[in-house]
Design a protein around this motif. Structure first.
Motif, PDB file in Angstrom:
ATOM      1  N   PRO A  97      14.911 -23.816 -16.403  1.00 47.69           N
ATOM      2  CA  PRO A  97      13.877 -24.057 -15.399  1.00 47.69           C
ATOM      3  C   PRO A  97      14.361 -25.072 -14.364  1.00 47.69           C
ATOM      4  O   PRO A  97      15.248 -25.881 -14.649  1.00 47.69           O
ATOM      5  CB  PRO A  97      12.710 -24.618 -16.215  1.00 47.69           C
ATOM      6  N   PRO A  98      13.804 -25.021 -13.163  1.00 46.16           N
ATOM      7  CA  PRO A  98      14.213 -25.991 -12.136  1.00 46.16           C
ATOM      8  C   PRO A  98      14.055 -27.433 -12.618  1.00 46.16           C
ATOM      9  O   PRO A  98      13.058 -27.778 -13.245  1.00 46.16           O
ATOM     10  CB  PRO A  98      13.266 -25.680 -10.976  1.00 46.16           C
ATOM     11  N   TRP A  99      15.075 -28.224 -12.306  1.00 40.25           N
ATOM     12  CA  TRP A  99      15.099 -29.630 -12.727  1.00 40.25           C
ATOM     13  C   TRP A  99      14.464 -30.544 -11.693  1.00 40.25           C
ATOM     14  O   TRP A  99      14.468 -31.749 -11.858  1.00 40.25           O
ATOM     15  CB  TRP A  99      16.535 -30.075 -12.982  1.00 40.25           C
ATOM     16  N   GLY A 100      13.963 -29.979 -10.605  1.00 42.45           N
ATOM     17  CA  GLY A 100      13.329 -30.793  -9.578  1.00 42.45           C
ATOM     18  C   GLY A 100      14.261 -31.189  -8.452  1.00 42.45           C
ATOM     19  O   GLY A 100      13.996 -32.149  -7.734  1.00 42.45           O
ATOM     20  N   ASN A 109      16.247 -41.479 -18.005  1.00 40.64           N
ATOM     21  CA  ASN A 109      15.825 -40.660 -19.123  1.00 40.64           C
ATOM     22  C   ASN A 109      14.919 -39.555 -18.573  1.00 40.64           C
ATOM     23  O   ASN A 109      13.742 -39.779 -18.319  1.00 40.64           O
ATOM     24  CB  ASN A 109      15.085 -41.518 -20.155  1.00 40.64           C
ATOM     25  N   PHE A 110      15.487 -38.360 -18.384  1.00 42.73           N
ATOM     26  CA  PHE A 110      14.745 -37.232 -17.826  1.00 42.73           C
ATOM     27  C   PHE A 110      13.863 -36.648 -18.921  1.00 42.73           C
ATOM     28  O   PHE A 110      14.359 -36.147 -19.923  1.00 42.73           O
ATOM     29  CB  PHE A 110      15.732 -36.175 -17.309  1.00 42.73           C
ATOM     30  N   THR A 111      12.549 -36.710 -18.729  1.00 43.32           N
ATOM     31  CA  THR A 111      11.621 -36.204 -19.745  1.00 43.32           C
ATOM     32  C   THR A 111      11.225 -34.768 -19.423  1.00 43.32           C
ATOM     33  O   THR A 111      11.292 -34.322 -18.280  1.00 43.32           O
ATOM     34  CB  THR A 111      10.365 -37.101 -19.822  1.00 43.32           C
ATOM     35  N   LEU A 112      10.820 -34.049 -20.449  1.00 43.71           N
ATOM     36  CA  LEU A 112      10.502 -32.628 -20.299  1.00 43.71           C
ATOM     37  C   LEU A 112       9.326 -32.380 -19.360  1.00 43.71           C
ATOM     38  O   LEU A 112       9.202 -31.286 -18.808  1.00 43.71           O
ATOM     39  CB  LEU A 112      10.234 -31.996 -21.663  1.00 43.71           C
ATOM     40  N   ASP A 113       8.478 -33.376 -19.139  1.00 48.47           N
ATOM     41  CA  ASP A 113       7.357 -33.175 -18.223  1.00 48.47           C
ATOM     42  C   ASP A 113       7.813 -33.121 -16.760  1.00 48.47           C
ATOM     43  O   ASP A 113       7.047 -32.728 -15.879  1.00 48.47           O
ATOM     44  CB  ASP A 113       6.288 -34.251 -18.402  1.00 48.47           C
ATOM     45  N   ARG A 140      21.734 -33.340 -17.939  1.00 45.87           N
ATOM     46  CA  ARG A 140      22.548 -34.168 -18.847  1.00 45.87           C
ATOM     47  C   ARG A 140      21.818 -35.427 -19.302  1.00 45.87           C
ATOM     48  O   ARG A 140      22.136 -35.993 -20.331  1.00 45.87           O
ATOM     49  CB  ARG A 140      23.878 -34.520 -18.189  1.00 45.87           C
ATOM     50  N   ASN A 141      20.818 -35.880 -18.534  1.00 45.84           N
ATOM     51  CA  ASN A 141      20.091 -37.099 -18.868  1.00 45.84           C
ATOM     52  C   ASN A 141      18.737 -36.812 -19.524  1.00 45.84           C
ATOM     53  O   ASN A 141      17.864 -37.660 -19.561  1.00 45.84           O
ATOM     54  CB  ASN A 141      19.903 -37.960 -17.612  1.00 45.84           C
ATOM     55  N   LYS A 172      27.919 -32.012 -17.297  1.00 45.87           N
ATOM     56  CA  LYS A 172      27.059 -31.291 -16.352  1.00 45.87           C
ATOM     57  C   LYS A 172      25.643 -31.135 -16.878  1.00 45.87           C
ATOM     58  O   LYS A 172      24.677 -31.271 -16.148  1.00 45.87           O
ATOM     59  CB  LYS A 172      27.670 -29.909 -16.051  1.00 45.87           C
ATOM     60  N   GLY A 173      25.509 -30.795 -18.159  1.00 49.50           N
ATOM     61  CA  GLY A 173      24.178 -30.536 -18.695  1.00 49.50           C
ATOM     62  C   GLY A 173      24.179 -30.502 -20.205  1.00 49.50           C
ATOM     63  O   GLY A 173      25.211 -30.715 -20.854  1.00 49.50           O
ATOM     64  N   ILE A 174      23.003 -30.248 -20.747  1.00 46.94           N
ATOM     65  CA  ILE A 174      22.781 -30.146 -22.190  1.00 46.94           C
ATOM     66  C   ILE A 174      22.197 -28.767 -22.464  1.00 46.94           C
ATOM     67  O   ILE A 174      21.288 -28.334 -21.762  1.00 46.94           O
ATOM     68  CB  ILE A 174      21.775 -31.225 -22.667  1.00 46.94           C
TER      69      ILE A 174
END
Length: 189
Positions: A97-100, A109-113, A140-141, A172-174
Motif C-alpha cells: 500500500p502507498p507509504w504516503g 518509527n513508521f506506524t501502520l496507521d 524500512r522504518n 530499502k524496505g521490510i
C-alpha cells in the motif's frame, strides 16, 4: 512510468524475491501501481490480478507487462481494492500500500496507521478475507512490533517471517510473509 511510478515501484530484485516466495497459483496485487510486482509474479508463470484505482497506473502497468512479455498472465483491473475484495479469490495476496510519499522517511518509527488509503490493520483484515497467505511490503522504518501483531491478532494466529530488503548495502524496505508464504517458525531474516 510517471514520476510517482519511479518513486513507488518496488525495485526489481526485491519484487523478484517476493515472487519466488509466493508459492504460486493466483496472486492478487492489490495496489499494483505501474506493475513492478505484478510483472515479477507473472514471470514465474503465476496468474496475477493487478488492481489499481488510477487508470493511468493501470495503463502504465499494462504497457510494462507487454515489454516484459507477460501480459497474458495478468488481468488488470481499474478499481478500489476495498470494494472489489469481497468478490476476489486467490492463493496469495500481495500488499504494497502507498507509504504516503517521500515523507514516510521523516518518521523514526513508521506506524501502520500511516499507510494509505487505510491503516495497515484494516488493509490486512480485508486481505485476510481472501486468503491467510499474504505478502506485505513496508517501509524500512516500520514498527516491527505492529507488523508482528498482524500475525497474532489473526484467528488462528498466522505464521510470520520478516525480511529486510536491501539494494546493495541500502535498506530499502521490510517484507512480512504471512501464512504459507512464511517459514514454519517466526524469524527475522
Amino acid at each position: 512510468m510517471d514520476e510517482e511510478g519511479w518513486f513507488s515501484v518496488t525495485p526489481e530484485d526485491i519484487a523478484s524475491r517476493h515472487a519466488e516466495r509466493s508459492g504460486g497459483g493466483t496472486v492478487i496485487d492489490c495496489f499494483s501501481g505501474v506493475g513492478g510486482n505484478a510483472i515479477q509474479f507473472a514471470k514465474m508463470c503465476f496468474h496475477v490480478v493487478a488492481i489499481d484505482i488510477d487508470p493511468k497506473k493501470i495503463g502504465f502497468a499494462s504497457n510494462n507487462a507487454k515489454i516484459y512479455g507477460v501480459e497474458d498472465y495478468i488481468d488488470f483491473i481499474i478499481g478500489d481494492f476495498f470494494q472489489l475484495a469481497p468478490f476476489l479469490k486467490a492463493d496469495v495476496v500481495f500488499l504494497a500500500p502507498p507509504w504516503g510519499g517521500p515523507t514516510y522517511n521523516t518518521f523514526e518509527n513508521f506506524t501502520l496507521d500511516l499507510l494509505k488509503p487505510k491503516d495497515g490493520y484494516s488493509i490486512f483484515q480485508v486481505a485476510q478475507r481472501i486468503t491467510p497467505n499474504i505478502i506485505m511490503f513496508l517501509p524500512r522504518n516500520v514498527d516491527l512490533r505492529q507488523v508482528e501483531e498482524l500475525s497474532w491478532l489473526s484467528s488462528p494466529p498466522l505464521n510470520i517471517e520478516i525480511e529486510e530488503n536491501y539494494i546493495g548495502s541500502y535498506l530499502k524496505g521490510i517484507t512480512a510473509y504471512f501464512g504459507n508464504t512464511a517459514s514454519r517458525l517466526p524469524t527475522l531474516s
